[in-house]
Write a protein that holds these residues in place. Sequence first.
Motif, PDB file in Angstrom:
ATOM      1  N   ALA A 115       0.903  -1.254  -0.025  1.00 48.49           N
ATOM      2  CA  ALA A 115      -0.131  -0.228  -0.005  1.00 48.49           C
ATOM      3  C   ALA A 115       0.985   1.297   0.072  1.00 48.49           C
ATOM      4  CB  ALA A 115      -0.963  -0.027   1.191  1.00 48.49           C
ATOM      5  N   THR A 116       2.008   1.140   0.639  1.00 51.51           N
ATOM      6  CA  THR A 116       2.829   2.455   0.692  1.00 51.51           C
ATOM      7  C   THR A 116       3.521   2.485  -0.582  1.00 51.51           C
ATOM      8  OG1 THR A 116       3.621   1.506   3.156  1.00 51.51           O
ATOM      9  CG2 THR A 116       4.931   3.367   1.838  1.00 51.51           C
ATOM     10  N   ARG A 117       3.804   1.473  -1.103  1.00 51.69           N
ATOM     11  CA  ARG A 117       4.367   1.640  -2.751  1.00 51.69           C
ATOM     12  C   ARG A 117       3.319   2.304  -3.523  1.00 51.69           C
ATOM     13  NH1 ARG A 117       6.263  -3.966  -2.243  1.00 51.69           N
ATOM     14  NH2 ARG A 117       8.207  -3.871  -1.212  1.00 51.69           N
ATOM     15  N   GLU A 118       2.013   1.705  -3.487  1.00 53.51           N
ATOM     16  CA  GLU A 118       0.903   2.282  -4.320  1.00 53.51           C
ATOM     17  C   GLU A 118       0.703   3.655  -4.095  1.00 53.51           C
ATOM     18  OE1 GLU A 118      -0.852   1.005  -7.629  1.00 53.51           O
ATOM     19  OE2 GLU A 118       0.128  -0.329  -6.229  1.00 53.51           O
ATOM     20  N   LEU A 119       0.799   4.028  -2.925  1.00 58.26           N
ATOM     21  CA  LEU A 119       0.516   5.403  -2.271  1.00 58.26           C
ATOM     22  C   LEU A 119       1.632   6.334  -2.980  1.00 58.26           C
ATOM     23  CD1 LEU A 119      -1.349   7.447  -0.801  1.00 58.26           C
ATOM     24  CD2 LEU A 119       0.076   6.891   1.228  1.00 58.26           C
ATOM     25  N   GLU A 120       2.843   5.985  -3.010  1.00 62.41           N
ATOM     26  CA  GLU A 120       3.851   6.720  -3.601  1.00 62.41           C
ATOM     27  C   GLU A 120       3.778   6.965  -5.137  1.00 62.41           C
ATOM     28  OE1 GLU A 120       6.807   8.989  -3.373  1.00 62.41           O
ATOM     29  OE2 GLU A 120       6.096   7.971  -1.717  1.00 62.41           O
ATOM     30  N   ARG A 121       3.200   5.815  -5.750  1.00 68.95           N
ATOM     31  CA  ARG A 121       3.034   5.838  -7.197  1.00 68.95           C
ATOM     32  C   ARG A 121       1.710   6.852  -7.517  1.00 68.95           C
ATOM     33  NH1 ARG A 121       2.469  -0.004  -7.465  1.00 68.95           N
ATOM     34  NH2 ARG A 121       4.487  -0.751  -7.370  1.00 68.95           N
ATOM     35  N   LEU A 122       0.839   6.868  -6.568  1.00 69.29           N
ATOM     36  CA  LEU A 122      -0.261   7.880  -6.698  1.00 69.29           C
ATOM     37  C   LEU A 122       0.365   9.302  -6.703  1.00 69.29           C
ATOM     38  CD1 LEU A 122      -3.278   6.175  -5.058  1.00 69.29           C
ATOM     39  CD2 LEU A 122      -3.321   6.827  -7.045  1.00 69.29           C
ATOM     40  N   LYS A 123       1.213   9.507  -5.788  1.00 69.93           N
ATOM     41  CA  LYS A 123       1.758  10.775  -5.414  1.00 69.93           C
ATOM     42  C   LYS A 123       2.577  11.376  -6.483  1.00 69.93           C
ATOM     43  CE  LYS A 123       4.541  13.093  -1.765  1.00 69.93           C
ATOM     44  NZ  LYS A 123       5.152  13.145  -0.694  1.00 69.93           N
TER      45      LYS A 123
END
Length: 149
Positions: free
Chosen positions: A23-31
Amino acid sequence: MPISQALVTRYFQLIINRQFTEATRELERLKQKMHKTEWNRGYFRALYGMYLSRKTNGDGYAFFSKLDLTDNETLHSYRREFLNHMRNGLHGDFDRGYFSAWADCMRILTRMDVQPTQKRKTKTVEPEKMETVRSDKSQATMANFVDKK
């Protein structure tokens, strides 16, 4: 560039399933894919707050910890409430982005097949029996001082 709904959906699935590293990786991609606008900043803050709330899971005041993920009727009512806030012209762009993220979360939760969490059965531990040494008169124990009725 609008926010990718596929990435957001995946992110919500990951935090619901408590897969925080991914989820942290996905959140970074979104950012990285978001433009720097107030609306997107509010949206991102909501996503990050959901992550923190779900990860700690102990805060009794957090909305996520009180949320019943299996009650679709309540999730739909929360979504309508968040959409009303999002459409309200009195809110700023940051707030509308924030409420939009929560509305998206509720929409995705209603479509997910979330299994009810089983409450852990707490094992009752009986207090240990106190051993006293009555043969040794020089040793004082708590049992010597407690009244037995």
